[in-house]
Write a protein that holds these residues in place. Structure first.
Motif, PDB file in Angstrom:
ATOM      1  N   ALA A 112     -17.485 -32.656 -50.293  1.00  0.00           N
ATOM      2  CA  ALA A 112     -16.863 -32.294 -49.012  1.00  0.00           C
ATOM      3  C   ALA A 112     -15.356 -32.498 -49.046  1.00  0.00           C
ATOM      4  CB  ALA A 112     -17.484 -33.108 -47.886  1.00  0.00           C
ATOM      5  N   ASP A 113     -14.909 -33.496 -49.863  1.00  0.00           N
ATOM      6  CA  ASP A 113     -13.478 -33.748 -49.977  1.00  0.00           C
ATOM      7  C   ASP A 113     -12.753 -32.565 -50.612  1.00  0.00           C
ATOM      8  OD1 ASP A 113     -13.937 -36.252 -48.890  1.00  0.00           O
ATOM      9  OD2 ASP A 113     -14.121 -37.209 -50.878  1.00  0.00           O
ATOM     10  N   LEU A 114     -13.492 -31.799 -51.377  1.00  0.00           N
ATOM     11  CA  LEU A 114     -12.909 -30.640 -52.064  1.00  0.00           C
ATOM     12  C   LEU A 114     -13.218 -29.337 -51.323  1.00  0.00           C
ATOM     13  CD1 LEU A 114     -13.877 -31.587 -55.738  1.00  0.00           C
ATOM     14  CD2 LEU A 114     -11.780 -32.148 -54.482  1.00  0.00           C
ATOM     15  N   GLY A 115     -13.828 -29.440 -50.181  1.00  0.00           N
ATOM     16  CA  GLY A 115     -14.179 -28.247 -49.410  1.00  0.00           C
ATOM     17  C   GLY A 115     -15.338 -27.483 -49.992  1.00  0.00           C
ATOM     18  N   LEU A 116     -16.160 -28.172 -50.806  1.00  0.00           N
ATOM     19  CA  LEU A 116     -17.273 -27.487 -51.454  1.00  0.00           C
ATOM     20  C   LEU A 116     -18.602 -27.714 -50.748  1.00  0.00           C
ATOM     21  CD1 LEU A 116     -16.229 -28.191 -55.150  1.00  0.00           C
ATOM     22  CD2 LEU A 116     -16.358 -25.938 -54.063  1.00  0.00           C
ATOM     23  N   GLY A 137     -13.991 -23.685 -52.709  1.00  0.00           N
ATOM     24  CA  GLY A 137     -13.705 -24.753 -51.763  1.00  0.00           C
ATOM     25  C   GLY A 137     -12.316 -24.658 -51.181  1.00  0.00           C
ATOM     26  N   GLY A 138     -11.765 -25.824 -50.878  1.00  0.00           N
ATOM     27  CA  GLY A 138     -10.467 -25.884 -50.234  1.00  0.00           C
ATOM     28  C   GLY A 138      -9.319 -25.869 -51.229  1.00  0.00           C
ATOM     29  N   PRO A 139      -8.102 -25.893 -50.733  1.00  0.00           N
ATOM     30  CA  PRO A 139      -6.935 -25.860 -51.608  1.00  0.00           C
ATOM     31  C   PRO A 139      -6.619 -27.246 -52.178  1.00  0.00           C
ATOM     32  CG  PRO A 139      -6.247 -25.880 -49.326  1.00  0.00           C
ATOM     33  CD  PRO A 139      -7.734 -25.819 -49.313  1.00  0.00           C
ATOM     34  N   THR A 140      -5.935 -27.251 -53.283  1.00  0.00           N
ATOM     35  CA  THR A 140      -5.437 -28.493 -53.854  1.00  0.00           C
ATOM     36  C   THR A 140      -4.265 -28.990 -53.002  1.00  0.00           C
ATOM     37  OG1 THR A 140      -3.918 -27.290 -55.283  1.00  0.00           O
ATOM     38  CG2 THR A 140      -6.113 -27.755 -56.172  1.00  0.00           C
ATOM     39  N   PRO A 141      -3.826 -30.213 -53.177  1.00  0.00           N
ATOM     40  CA  PRO A 141      -2.711 -30.741 -52.370  1.00  0.00           C
ATOM     41  C   PRO A 141      -1.459 -29.873 -52.432  1.00  0.00           C
ATOM     42  CG  PRO A 141      -3.828 -32.535 -53.472  1.00  0.00           C
ATOM     43  CD  PRO A 141      -4.455 -31.287 -54.009  1.00  0.00           C
ATOM     44  N   SER A 161      -4.958 -19.837 -56.173  1.00  0.00           N
ATOM     45  CA  SER A 161      -5.351 -19.610 -54.781  1.00  0.00           C
ATOM     46  C   SER A 161      -5.352 -18.130 -54.418  1.00  0.00           C
ATOM     47  CB  SER A 161      -4.428 -20.381 -53.838  1.00  0.00           C
ATOM     48  OG  SER A 161      -3.082 -19.956 -54.010  1.00  0.00           O
ATOM     49  N   GLY A 162      -4.546 -17.331 -55.141  1.00  0.00           N
ATOM     50  CA  GLY A 162      -4.529 -15.891 -54.878  1.00  0.00           C
ATOM     51  C   GLY A 162      -5.857 -15.240 -55.177  1.00  0.00           C
ATOM     52  N   VAL A 163      -6.571 -15.764 -56.179  1.00  0.00           N
ATOM     53  CA  VAL A 163      -7.894 -15.234 -56.503  1.00  0.00           C
ATOM     54  C   VAL A 163      -8.828 -15.441 -55.321  1.00  0.00           C
ATOM     55  CG1 VAL A 163      -9.886 -15.466 -58.021  1.00  0.00           C
ATOM     56  CG2 VAL A 163      -7.573 -15.592 -58.973  1.00  0.00           C
ATOM     57  N   ALA A 164      -8.795 -16.604 -54.737  1.00  0.00           N
ATOM     58  CA  ALA A 164      -9.661 -16.904 -53.594  1.00  0.00           C
ATOM     59  C   ALA A 164      -9.335 -16.003 -52.407  1.00  0.00           C
ATOM     60  CB  ALA A 164      -9.503 -18.363 -53.209  1.00  0.00           C
ATOM     61  N   GLN A 165      -8.062 -15.764 -52.186  1.00  0.00           N
ATOM     62  CA  GLN A 165      -7.670 -14.906 -51.070  1.00  0.00           C
ATOM     63  C   GLN A 165      -8.183 -13.479 -51.275  1.00  0.00           C
ATOM     64  OE1 GLN A 165      -3.415 -15.219 -50.827  1.00  0.00           O
ATOM     65  NE2 GLN A 165      -3.447 -17.379 -50.224  1.00  0.00           N
ATOM     66  N   ARG A 166      -8.105 -12.987 -52.515  1.00  0.00           N
ATOM     67  CA  ARG A 166      -8.548 -11.618 -52.781  1.00  0.00           C
ATOM     68  C   ARG A 166     -10.066 -11.487 -52.749  1.00  0.00           C
ATOM     69  NH1 ARG A 166      -4.030 -12.146 -56.192  1.00  0.00           N
ATOM     70  NH2 ARG A 166      -5.304 -12.732 -58.000  1.00  0.00           N
TER      71      ARG A 166
END
Length: 611
Positions: A112-116, A137-141, A161-166
């Motif tokens: 959960a800490d990693l948004g997974l 999951g979520g973004p890194t710091p 992060s661009g991969v996740a957005q696409r």
């Protein structure tokens, strides 16, 4: 020493085992490829994937592939954008891990800490190798990467992060925005319907032909269509793209006024095709740049750019073929121009075009081709009447000019009737004998056609080689010159008796005579002889060949550029260029000068110089 040897042996064994393990894992994959595989987020062949699921907490989107086409199956059953679906696979196939966190590194860190747990997005892919599930999951710091975990693997990876957005595509991102799949070579029938107005087009040959498709209007009039304009219409239809998806609820049909559409466009792709109908309503009240539309038989309501739809609002006349005469120029064998009782008739034979009426003589190929081009390129300026009940108002009951084009035998290719000019003097009325329609063309059209046979005479007076001439007689004010070609093929001066023949000058005169061209033909000759000065010509040339005498007489100069002349075979009154005349009248005889007189007188006594 023994201890050192044992240590080296263990290192060697470990290296060998490590190499075997690595080889077994990559099955002989080269080092550079193995390194690339280690960087990949998932070892995947995109061509094998036939199923995609995008799973979010509030929605799941399911896509299935059949052949090369993708379709959305959930939450709606609608066509998918193939490039968008394939783009998801490409993003995963080529995504790289910037870092891998092992279970040891993740000690004390909860998913959960990693948004997974739960993941922001889960992507499930299925194909030949079975299912793959990737949790994003979520973004890194720093925000430059996101945490990703492949189902069944303990590691957590970091990827851009661009991969996740696409990959985070919405339902509308994945929907096919193409409205109609039509084209000039696939469509066979088109109907454009609006209140009180229907335009229908039909293709006259099948979709498998290699020839350019030919289209005809069926409604509101049966007429030839302009295939290029129909092609533009179909291209505009094929190019329509959805701007916004408004609703998938059939109850909204009336809300958007699609129960009584402003326009309906139906396209068929064959005799058995039921057709695809696009319903179009007026522009949105709050945005005039968009109109609302839907496909008949489907629930989806969407918007289209208003300017693109405006291009589809065409009339029958917008789509009609504006070329009047659609004959094949190469197929024309006979051409006739009839003005009352005056006929100009041309026939194409082995030696080219020949005038056969009102005179019989060779025709000028360039002039005839220019005439055919004028007829072939004649365009409609105005559609005047589709079903005229009386042709007299158009001067077509007794046409001032009738142009007939025939092919082989008695095959009539086209017959054009040319009538009067309208009251405002902006169009001339014309009509094809084979069609009921009256058209308007440019008023200068008829005037550009040959007024008489003179304009079609062959400009070259004789097809003659200078070496065929055996005798030349030149008569002008300075005297008469006669030269003959002897048995040895050499030219001899016959008259005048005293002189020397200038063979170079003679050759120039012979060349000019054999290649002589008319600048213009004049009516006559009987009524024009005195006017042209041919009753007292300034030059008469008679060239004799084995079987003919060709006679040229030159009279007054018409201006600085032409001279009036007559020709005997066939009899013609014409103008020749001043340059031709200057060459023809050159003197070809060099006169011998008399020798100086002799004397026996003694020389004069010298004169003493003055002091």
């Amino acid at each position: 020493m023994k201890s050192r040897t044992t240590t080296l042996l263990l290192v060697l064994v470990a290296a060998v085992i490590g190499g075997l393990v690595t080889w077994d894992y990559y099955k002989g994959t080269p080092t550079d490829k193995a390194a690339a595989l280690q960087k990949k987020l998932l070892d995947l062949d995109g061509a094998d994937i036939t199923h995609i699921e995008l799973i979010r907490t509030n929605q799941t989107i399911v896509l299935d592939k059949t052949g090369t086409n993708w379709e959305i199956k959930q939450p709606l059953t609608v066509p998918a954008d193939d490039s968008a679906a394939n783009g998801i696979i490409d993003e995963i196939q080529f995504a790289e891990r910037s870092r891998t966190l092992s279970p040891q590194e993740l000690t004390g860190i909860k998913p959960a800490d990693l948004g997974l747990t739960p993941p922001r997005l889960s992507i499930k892919l299925a194909g030949k190798k079975g299912p793959f599930t990737i949790d994003i999951g979520g973004p890194t710091p720093t925000g430059k990467s996101v945490y990703v975990q492949v189902e069944g693997q303990p590691d957590v990876c970091l990827t851009d992060s661009g991969v996740a957005q696409r990959l985070n595509r919405s339902l509308n991102d994945l929907r096919d925005r193409a409205v109609l799949d039509v084209g000039l070579t696939t469509a066979t029938r088109v109907e454009l319907k609006s209140p009180g107005h229907v335009v229908e087009l039909a293709r006259s040959n099948g979709p498998t032909t290699n020839a350019e498709p030919h289209w005809s209007l069926v409604q509101p009039v049966t007429a030839r269509a302009d295939s290029a304009r129909v092609g533009d219409l179909l291209n505009n239809l094929s190019g329509l793209r959805v701007t916004d998806f408004l609703s998938d609820d059939p109850k909204d049909l009336r809300t958007y006024k699609l129960d009584e559409p402003l326009q309906e466009i139906t396209v068929w792709k064959g005799a058995s095709d039921l057709g695809s109908t696009l319903l179009i309503s007026p522009p949105l009240a709050n945005d005039a740049t968009k109109v609302v539309a839907k496909l008949k038989g489907r629930d989806t309501i969407f918007t289209l750019p208003a300017d693109k739809v405006k291009a589809l609002n065409v009339t029958a006349n917008d789509l009609r073929d504006r070329a009047i005469l659609t004959f094949d120029t190469a197929a024309v064998q006979d051409l006739e121009l009839q003005r009352g009782t005056d006929h100009i008739t041309l026939q194409h034979g082995a030696t080219g075009w020949q005038l056969t009426a009102s005179v019989t003589r060779p025709a000028d190929a360039d002039a005839v081709n220019d005439l055919l081009d004028k007829l072939h390129n004649l365009n409609i300026k105005q559609f005047v009447a589709d079903v005229p009940t009386d042709l007299e108002p158009y001067g077509l009951n007794v046409p001032g000019l009738i142009v007939s084009l025939k092919g082989a035998g008695t095959n009539m290719l086209a017959q054009l009737l040319i009538g009067s000019v309208n009251a405002s003097n902006d169009v001339q009325y014309v009509k094809l004998a084979s069609e009921p329609f009256v058209y308007g063309v440019e008023t200068n059209f008829a005037a550009a056609l040959p007024a008489n046979a003179l304009a079609l005479y062959a400009r070259r007076l004789v097809n003659l080689n200078p070496d065929q001439i055996t005798r030349l007689v030149v008569e002008q004010a300075a005297g008469k010159t006669v030269v003959e070609r002897g048995p040895d093929k050499n030219w001899k001066l016959v008259e005048p008796a005293n002189g020397v023949l200038d063979t170079d000058g003679l050759r120039a005169v012979l060349d000019a005579f054999a290649e002589l061209r008319a600048e213009e033909f004049l009516p006559g000759p009987a009524d024009r002889l005195p006017e042209c000065g041919l009753d007292k010509p300034v030059l008469i040339m008679t060239a004799t060949t084995a079987d003919k005498n060709y006679i040229l007489k030159v009279g007054f100069t018409q201006n600085a550029e032409t001279y009036c002349a007559s020709w005997n075979d066939p009899e013609s009154l014409l103008k020749i260029s001043a340059a031709s005349f200057q060459t023809l009248k050159k003197t070809v005889v060099k006169t011998l000068s008399a020798p100086a007189a002799s004397t026996n007188a003694p020389p004069a006594a010298p004169v003493a110089p003055k002091s």
